[in-house]
Structures are given as structure tokens and as C-alpha cells.
Design an enzyme around this catalytic site. Structure first.
Site, PDB file in Angstrom:
ATOM      1  N   GLY A 288       0.850  -1.085  -0.075  1.00 15.04           N
ATOM      2  CA  GLY A 288      -0.227   0.076   0.074  1.00 15.04           C
ATOM      3  C   GLY A 288       0.973   1.268   0.069  1.00 15.04           C
ATOM      4  O   GLY A 288       2.183   1.322   0.524  1.00 15.04           O
TER       5      GLY A 288
ATOM      6  N   GLN B 280       2.976  10.031   1.149  1.00 21.96           N
ATOM      7  CA  GLN B 280       4.051   9.119   1.241  1.00 21.96           C
ATOM      8  C   GLN B 280       4.956   9.719  -0.043  1.00 21.96           C
ATOM      9  O   GLN B 280       6.262   9.439  -0.023  1.00 21.96           O
ATOM     10  CB  GLN B 280       3.972   7.753   1.338  1.00 21.96           C
ATOM     11  CG  GLN B 280       3.388   7.353   2.695  1.00 21.96           C
ATOM     12  CD  GLN B 280       3.396   5.763   2.573  1.00 21.96           C
ATOM     13  OE1 GLN B 280       2.528   5.141   2.144  1.00 21.96           O
ATOM     14  NE2 GLN B 280       4.543   5.177   3.168  1.00 21.96           N
TER      15      GLN B 280
ATOM     16  N   HIS C 146      -3.651   1.284   8.165  1.00 21.39           N
ATOM     17  CA  HIS C 146      -2.203   1.888   8.024  1.00 21.39           C
ATOM     18  C   HIS C 146      -2.057   2.986   6.844  1.00 21.39           C
ATOM     19  O   HIS C 146      -1.803   3.886   7.165  1.00 21.39           O
ATOM     20  CB  HIS C 146      -1.056   0.631   7.695  1.00 21.39           C
ATOM     21  CG  HIS C 146       0.170   1.159   7.373  1.00 21.39           C
ATOM     22  ND1 HIS C 146       1.114   0.948   8.317  1.00 21.39           N
ATOM     23  CD2 HIS C 146       0.824   1.910   6.433  1.00 21.39           C
ATOM     24  CE1 HIS C 146       2.224   1.631   7.953  1.00 21.39           C
ATOM     25  NE2 HIS C 146       2.182   2.201   6.842  1.00 21.39           N
ATOM     26  N   GLU C 147      -2.808   2.609   5.822  1.00 20.75           N
ATOM     27  CA  GLU C 147      -2.754   3.705   4.660  1.00 20.75           C
ATOM     28  C   GLU C 147      -3.816   4.686   4.999  1.00 20.75           C
ATOM     29  O   GLU C 147      -3.197   6.022   4.774  1.00 20.75           O
ATOM     30  CB  GLU C 147      -3.364   3.319   3.294  1.00 20.75           C
ATOM     31  CG  GLU C 147      -2.321   1.926   2.762  1.00 20.75           C
ATOM     32  CD  GLU C 147      -0.786   2.369   2.806  1.00 20.75           C
ATOM     33  OE1 GLU C 147      -0.561   3.551   2.680  1.00 20.75           O
ATOM     34  OE2 GLU C 147       0.033   1.421   3.038  1.00 20.75           O
TER      35      GLU C 147
ATOM     36  N   HIS D 163      -2.165   7.286   7.217  1.00 18.37           N
ATOM     37  CA  HIS D 163      -1.291   8.431   6.530  1.00 18.37           C
ATOM     38  C   HIS D 163      -2.069   9.603   6.190  1.00 18.37           C
ATOM     39  O   HIS D 163      -1.484  10.614   6.216  1.00 18.37           O
ATOM     40  CB  HIS D 163      -0.753   7.701   5.228  1.00 18.37           C
ATOM     41  CG  HIS D 163       0.393   6.963   5.538  1.00 18.37           C
ATOM     42  ND1 HIS D 163       1.630   7.331   6.236  1.00 18.37           N
ATOM     43  CD2 HIS D 163       0.892   5.672   5.500  1.00 18.37           C
ATOM     44  CE1 HIS D 163       2.401   6.215   6.082  1.00 18.37           C
ATOM     45  NE2 HIS D 163       2.096   5.179   5.724  1.00 18.37           N
TER      46      HIS D 163
END
Length: 190
Positions: free
Chosen positions: A46, A51, A141-142, A145
């Protein structure tokens, strides 16, 4: 398509909430294609827009080991609902996570076993699915972000202190640090 530099912990875009996507156009399609290529080259499962230095609410995934969504997908302007966290000791092996913006390091982190994602696709159409297991972990998790969090920000006290020691040792935590995944070598077989 292009492989983009991946920002490292300390880059401001990683530590602030991402802005909603309002235009679904060719520029967005190019960014998403570049994100898929970067994710594959890293390699990762991912990648979120912050990022790669873009403060927009977008993430991609490339994870075939699930059957509720396409193996590769994009979530734009996502919303995420989570099941309650289990109350049990962390499993150092099965709950270890890594992050392309905290490269090469892995720490155990408790995540919800299930997550329901609602997001837009590249055409602005809404879709929804429920993920479980490791795929639910990827979604969480993504999504983090997009809120301005790295997974290390959510670690328990001991693991957090260890991650911060590593950050100091590697001189991360300042703006301007990136790494570029290697471009796959061309196939030279004849």
C-alpha cells in the site's frame, strides 16, 4: 508512468491531515498510476499520497491475498470504520508492521480485526467493502497516513521509544528526506 521518491518520517506532509480530492481528472489518474508503480518498485502492499509528497486523501493497495476487493485498488476521499480492538498481548511476529516512510523497521502494533472502507474510485464513484485480517491492517495503515500519522506514532511505550531511538540514529525526523525505489532491471533475455 514514473517511480516517485518516497518521503521519510519528518517530512511535513506526512504529519498533517491530507486534503480531500475535488477534481477527478487526468492529473489524478497519472498520480495514481505513478503511485501503483512506486508501490510495486518499493515493494509495498500500500502507498498513500502523502508518502510521495502529495497532501491529498488518496491511497492505493496491491494485495491479492483477500477476496473482498480487487487485488489492486485505489481509495480516494476514504472513510473507515473499525471493529473494537482485541484485548490480549501483542504477537511480536504476526502483528509486526513496517512502513515505506520509516523504511527497514518493523514493530508490533494492535489493529482492528475488521474494517469497513467507503471511498471514491478514479471516476468519483463511491464504493464500499469490509476487510479483515491483514487486508484490514493495510486499510488502517494507509488511512492513518491521510490523518497525518505514521504507524510508529501509535506504538506502545516500549516500541515507541525504540522507534524514536532508531529515528535519531538514522537522522530522520527532518524535512527533505526521501528515498527512491530501484527501477526494475530490464529483461535482457533473448
Amino acid at each position: 508512468m514514473a517511480i516517485l521518491p518516497i518521503t521519510i518520517c519528518g517530512e511535513p506532509v506526512l504529519h498533517e491531515p491530507a486534503a480531500p480530492v475535488t477534481e477527478f481528472n487526468d492529473e489524478l489518474r497519472t498520480l495514481v498510476a505513478d503511485m501503483f508503480e512506486t508501490c510495486a518498485a518499493a515493494p509495498g502492499v500500500g502507498l498513500a499520497a502523502p508518502q510521495v509528497g502529495v497532501g491529498k486523501r488518496i491511497f492505493v493497495w496491491d494485495y491479492a491475498d483477500q477476496d473482498v476487493a480487487p487485488a489492486k485498488g485505489v481509495a480516494i476521499n476514504p472513510e473507515l470504520w473499525l471493529s473494537p480492538l482485541e484485548v490480549s498481548p501483542l504477537d511480536e511476529q504476526s502483528e509486526a508492521e513496517g512502513c515505506l516512510s520509516f523504511p527497514g523497521e518493523y514493530y508490533p502494533l494492535r489493529r482492528a480485526a475488521k474494517a469497513r472502507l467507503r471511498a471514491q474510485d478514479l471516476d468519483g464513484n463511491w464504493f464500499e467493502f469490509e476487510a479483515s485480517g491483514w487486508f484490514a491492517r493495510i486499510m488502517q495503515h494507509e488511512f492513518d497516513h491521510l490523518l497525518g500519522y505514521l504507524y510508529v506514532d501509535r506504538l506502545d511505550d516500549f516500541e515507541y521509544r525504540e522507534a524514536m531511538r532508531v529515528k535519531r540514529k538514522k537522522k530522520w525526523g527532518v524535512p527533505g528526506l526521501t528515498w527512491l525505489p530501484e527501477v526494475p532491471a530490464a529483461d535482457t533475455a533473448e
